[in-house]
Design a protein around this motif. Structure first.
Motif, PDB file in Angstrom:
ATOM      1  N   GLY A  41     -15.744  14.357  -9.995  1.00 24.47           N
ATOM      2  CA  GLY A  41     -16.543  15.416 -10.570  1.00 24.47           C
ATOM      3  C   GLY A  41     -16.023  15.891 -11.909  1.00 24.47           C
ATOM      4  O   GLY A  41     -16.774  16.436 -12.724  1.00 24.47           O
ATOM      5  N   ALA A  42     -14.726  15.677 -12.149  1.00 24.35           N
ATOM      6  CA  ALA A  42     -14.124  16.028 -13.433  1.00 24.35           C
ATOM      7  C   ALA A  42     -14.285  14.923 -14.468  1.00 24.35           C
ATOM      8  O   ALA A  42     -13.776  15.036 -15.577  1.00 24.35           O
ATOM      9  N   GLY A  43     -14.975  13.853 -14.094  1.00 24.02           N
ATOM     10  CA  GLY A  43     -15.261  12.783 -15.040  1.00 24.02           C
ATOM     11  C   GLY A  43     -14.363  11.575 -14.938  1.00 24.02           C
ATOM     12  O   GLY A  43     -14.525  10.616 -15.693  1.00 24.02           O
ATOM     13  N   ALA A  44     -13.400  11.591 -14.023  1.00 22.67           N
ATOM     14  CA  ALA A  44     -12.481  10.459 -13.902  1.00 22.67           C
ATOM     15  C   ALA A  44     -13.157   9.264 -13.236  1.00 22.67           C
ATOM     16  O   ALA A  44     -14.048   9.416 -12.398  1.00 22.67           O
ATOM     17  N   HIS A  45     -12.700   8.083 -13.618  1.00 23.26           N
ATOM     18  CA  HIS A  45     -13.025   6.856 -12.896  1.00 23.26           C
ATOM     19  C   HIS A  45     -12.056   6.792 -11.728  1.00 23.26           C
ATOM     20  O   HIS A  45     -10.851   6.646 -11.926  1.00 23.26           O
ATOM     21  N   VAL A  46     -12.547   6.954 -10.503  1.00 25.09           N
ATOM     22  CA  VAL A  46     -11.689   7.103  -9.335  1.00 25.09           C
ATOM     23  C   VAL A  46     -11.591   5.802  -8.554  1.00 25.09           C
ATOM     24  O   VAL A  46     -12.609   5.176  -8.223  1.00 25.09           O
ATOM     25  N   ILE A  47     -10.364   5.413  -8.264  1.00 27.31           N
ATOM     26  CA  ILE A  47     -10.074   4.281  -7.386  1.00 27.31           C
ATOM     27  C   ILE A  47      -9.532   4.857  -6.092  1.00 27.31           C
ATOM     28  O   ILE A  47      -8.502   5.544  -6.091  1.00 27.31           O
ATOM     29  N   GLY A  48     -10.234   4.634  -5.008  1.00 27.26           N
ATOM     30  CA  GLY A  48      -9.794   5.123  -3.719  1.00 27.26           C
ATOM     31  C   GLY A  48      -9.065   4.042  -2.948  1.00 27.26           C
ATOM     32  O   GLY A  48      -9.508   2.890  -2.906  1.00 27.26           O
ATOM     33  N   MET A  49      -7.941   4.423  -2.344  1.00 26.65           N
ATOM     34  CA  MET A  49      -7.163   3.468  -1.553  1.00 26.65           C
ATOM     35  C   MET A  49      -6.997   4.019  -0.142  1.00 26.65           C
ATOM     36  O   MET A  49      -6.652   5.189   0.043  1.00 26.65           O
ATOM     37  N   GLY A  64     -18.887   8.172  -6.050  1.00 27.55           N
ATOM     38  CA  GLY A  64     -19.015   7.312  -7.223  1.00 27.55           C
ATOM     39  C   GLY A  64     -17.739   6.629  -7.649  1.00 27.55           C
ATOM     40  O   GLY A  64     -17.519   6.413  -8.851  1.00 27.55           O
ATOM     41  N   GLY A  65     -16.905   6.270  -6.692  1.00 24.26           N
ATOM     42  CA  GLY A  65     -15.640   5.617  -7.021  1.00 24.26           C
ATOM     43  C   GLY A  65     -15.655   4.137  -6.709  1.00 24.26           C
ATOM     44  O   GLY A  65     -16.692   3.541  -6.406  1.00 24.26           O
ATOM     45  N   VAL A  66     -14.477   3.555  -6.783  1.00 26.67           N
ATOM     46  CA  VAL A  66     -14.269   2.140  -6.499  1.00 26.67           C
ATOM     47  C   VAL A  66     -13.286   2.029  -5.345  1.00 26.67           C
ATOM     48  O   VAL A  66     -12.253   2.716  -5.326  1.00 26.67           O
ATOM     49  N   ALA A  67     -13.595   1.176  -4.377  1.00 20.05           N
ATOM     50  CA  ALA A  67     -12.739   1.018  -3.205  1.00 20.05           C
ATOM     51  C   ALA A  67     -11.669  -0.033  -3.452  1.00 20.05           C
ATOM     52  O   ALA A  67     -11.946  -1.110  -3.991  1.00 20.05           O
ATOM     53  N   LEU A  68     -10.449   0.302  -3.061  1.00 20.98           N
ATOM     54  CA  LEU A  68      -9.328  -0.635  -3.115  1.00 20.98           C
ATOM     55  C   LEU A  68      -8.632  -0.588  -1.759  1.00 20.98           C
ATOM     56  O   LEU A  68      -7.612   0.083  -1.592  1.00 20.98           O
ATOM     57  N   PRO A  69      -9.189  -1.269  -0.764  1.00 17.84           N
ATOM     58  CA  PRO A  69      -8.611  -1.176   0.578  1.00 17.84           C
ATOM     59  C   PRO A  69      -7.193  -1.739   0.617  1.00 17.84           C
ATOM     60  O   PRO A  69      -6.916  -2.800   0.048  1.00 17.84           O
ATOM     61  N   HIS A  70      -6.331  -1.002   1.280  1.00 16.64           N
ATOM     62  CA  HIS A  70      -4.964  -1.482   1.497  1.00 16.64           C
ATOM     63  C   HIS A  70      -4.304  -0.604   2.542  1.00 16.64           C
ATOM     64  O   HIS A  70      -4.435   0.622   2.510  1.00 16.64           O
ATOM     65  N   ASP A  71      -3.600  -1.228   3.452  1.00 20.44           N
ATOM     66  CA  ASP A  71      -2.814  -0.496   4.433  1.00 20.44           C
ATOM     67  C   ASP A  71      -1.474  -0.157   3.792  1.00 20.44           C
ATOM     68  O   ASP A  71      -0.661  -1.039   3.519  1.00 20.44           O
ATOM     69  N   LEU A  72      -1.242   1.126   3.542  1.00 22.88           N
ATOM     70  CA  LEU A  72      -0.029   1.530   2.846  1.00 22.88           C
ATOM     71  C   LEU A  72       1.235   1.248   3.645  1.00 22.88           C
ATOM     72  O   LEU A  72       2.338   1.286   3.084  1.00 22.88           O
ATOM     73  N   ALA A  73       1.092   0.971   4.938  1.00 29.40           N
ATOM     74  CA  ALA A  73       2.260   0.549   5.704  1.00 29.40           C
ATOM     75  C   ALA A  73       2.799  -0.788   5.194  1.00 29.40           C
ATOM     76  O   ALA A  73       3.973  -1.108   5.395  1.00 29.40           O
ATOM     77  N   ASP A  74       1.945  -1.560   4.533  1.00 28.69           N
ATOM     78  CA  ASP A  74       2.376  -2.801   3.881  1.00 28.69           C
ATOM     79  C   ASP A  74       2.905  -2.445   2.495  1.00 28.69           C
ATOM     80  O   ASP A  74       2.273  -2.676   1.472  1.00 28.69           O
ATOM     81  N   VAL A  75       4.082  -1.871   2.471  1.00 26.22           N
ATOM     82  CA  VAL A  75       4.663  -1.392   1.216  1.00 26.22           C
ATOM     83  C   VAL A  75       4.918  -2.554   0.260  1.00 26.22           C
ATOM     84  O   VAL A  75       4.690  -2.444  -0.955  1.00 26.22           O
ATOM     85  N   ASP A  76       5.368  -3.672   0.784  1.00 31.58           N
ATOM     86  CA  ASP A  76       5.689  -4.811  -0.075  1.00 31.58           C
ATOM     87  C   ASP A  76       4.470  -5.349  -0.805  1.00 31.58           C
ATOM     88  O   ASP A  76       4.604  -5.971  -1.860  1.00 31.58           O
ATOM     89  N   ARG A  81      -1.272  -5.308  -5.206  1.00 32.65           N
ATOM     90  CA  ARG A  81      -2.614  -4.747  -5.037  1.00 32.65           C
ATOM     91  C   ARG A  81      -3.043  -3.950  -6.260  1.00 32.65           C
ATOM     92  O   ARG A  81      -4.233  -3.894  -6.578  1.00 32.65           O
ATOM     93  N   VAL A  82      -2.108  -3.303  -6.924  1.00 28.86           N
ATOM     94  CA  VAL A  82      -2.464  -2.469  -8.086  1.00 28.86           C
ATOM     95  C   VAL A  82      -2.091  -3.139  -9.410  1.00 28.86           C
ATOM     96  O   VAL A  82      -2.212  -2.516 -10.463  1.00 28.86           O
ATOM     97  N   ASP A  83      -1.679  -4.391  -9.342  1.00 28.93           N
ATOM     98  CA  ASP A  83      -1.269  -5.091 -10.565  1.00 28.93           C
ATOM     99  C   ASP A  83      -2.417  -5.118 -11.577  1.00 28.93           C
ATOM    100  O   ASP A  83      -3.557  -5.429 -11.237  1.00 28.93           O
ATOM    101  N   GLY A  84      -2.097  -4.775 -12.794  1.00 27.95           N
ATOM    102  CA  GLY A  84      -3.085  -4.799 -13.866  1.00 27.95           C
ATOM    103  C   GLY A  84      -3.856  -3.505 -14.046  1.00 27.95           C
ATOM    104  O   GLY A  84      -4.590  -3.364 -15.031  1.00 27.95           O
ATOM    105  N   LEU A  85      -3.714  -2.559 -13.133  1.00 28.80           N
ATOM    106  CA  LEU A  85      -4.427  -1.290 -13.264  1.00 28.80           C
ATOM    107  C   LEU A  85      -3.701  -0.372 -14.245  1.00 28.80           C
ATOM    108  O   LEU A  85      -2.472  -0.286 -14.242  1.00 28.80           O
ATOM    109  N   GLU A  86      -4.479   0.317 -15.061  1.00 24.36           N
ATOM    110  CA  GLU A  86      -3.947   1.390 -15.900  1.00 24.36           C
ATOM    111  C   GLU A  86      -4.453   2.705 -15.329  1.00 24.36           C
ATOM    112  O   GLU A  86      -5.632   3.033 -15.447  1.00 24.36           O
ATOM    113  N   VAL A  87      -3.561   3.418 -14.701  1.00 22.47           N
ATOM    114  CA  VAL A  87      -3.924   4.644 -13.984  1.00 22.47           C
ATOM    115  C   VAL A  87      -3.306   5.838 -14.706  1.00 22.47           C
ATOM    116  O   VAL A  87      -2.135   5.822 -15.069  1.00 22.47           O
TER     117      VAL A  87
END
Length: 247
Positions: A41-49, A64-76, A81-87
């Motif tokens: 709502g603040a105008g950000a491009h949101v990636i949900g994990m 209005g976001g983008v889904a990036l499914p990942h089980d955070l228990a898989d820390v390694d 999974r986020v390689d190449g993202l500029e956040v």
């Protein structure tokens, strides 16, 4: 008037984060979903994990976001999974609770590791992957959802829920340490933690005293704060209802 508010004390949301990218963990439900929706709502491009791909897809469609499914228990697997993202905004909202009876001498090593993986190790992995880019670009916000149970002072520090308490205390320490390493905002990155309180989420239960919106408010406020390199706003702090509380 505090930064990030209008004259009436309301968050200035529309367009505040236009052109920015935010990644929110736990974005399929509860506090994570509310924060992700607020950032969108603040105008950000949101990636949900989140680990539940179906629930995450439904949630990001709603805000209005983008889904990036990942089980955070898989820390390694997080770095790849986020390689190449500029956040620009990282909100570590995902968490798991330990057993209600998990005192230090009763908790199993497996439970200890399972809770730590999601509540502490995953935020560290995301910080390691994404915050160097924020520092290079001289702008970023890291908001870690902690808990009053992770404080070393104040109410609720009398033991029990050991894996959860200790993981949240570690998240507080990570927040403070990283903020100091980034010169307390003088490199353009603000790093803070917030206690959302006991909210009506899946973890908090339907009888909790606070709404999801109340719990998400301070995280959104932190993400939306204005700051300058020469005179940064207070950072490296623990916040509750937009006020600093002791660690």
């Amino acid at each position: 008037m505090r930064v990030g508010e209008d004259a009436a004390g309301n968050l200035r949301r529309v367009g505040e984060l236009a052109g920015r990218t935010a990644l929110v963990t736990g974005a399929s439900r509860g506090l994570g979903r509310a924060i992700a929706a607020g950032l969108a709502g603040a105008g950000a491009h949101v990636i949900g994990m989140a680990r539940d791909a179906e629930a995450l897809s439904a949630a990001v469609d709603a805000y209005g976001g983008v889904a990036l499914p990942h089980d955070l228990a898989d820390v390694d697997g997080i770095a790849a999974r986020v390689d190449g993202l500029e956040v620009d905004v990282l909100v570590n909202a995902a968490a798991v609770m330990s057993s209600r009876r998990s005192k230090t001498l009763d908790a199993s090593l497996d439970e200890w590791r399972d809770v730590r993986a999601v509540d502490l190790d995953a935020p560290f992995a995301l910080v390691s992957a994404l915050v160097p880019g924020m520092a290079r670009r001289r702008w970023g916000r890291v908001v870690n959802l902690s808990a009053c149970l992770g404080r070393m002072s104040g109410p609720g520090t009398a033991g029990g829920l050991a894996p959860y308490r200790v993981a949240k205390a570690g998240l507080n320490a990570l927040t403070r340490n990283l903020a100091h390493e980034l010169a307390l905002g003088r490199r353009g990155v603000l790093v803070d933690a917030t206690c959302p309180g006991h909210c009506r989420t899946d973890m908090g239960g339907p009888d909790a005293p606070r709404s999801v919106e109340q719990g998400a408010d301070t995280a959104l406020w932190l993400a939306l704060r204005d700051s300058t390199l020469s005179d940064p706003v207070p950072t490296g702090r623990l916040w509750e209802d937009r006020a600093e509380v002791p660690w």
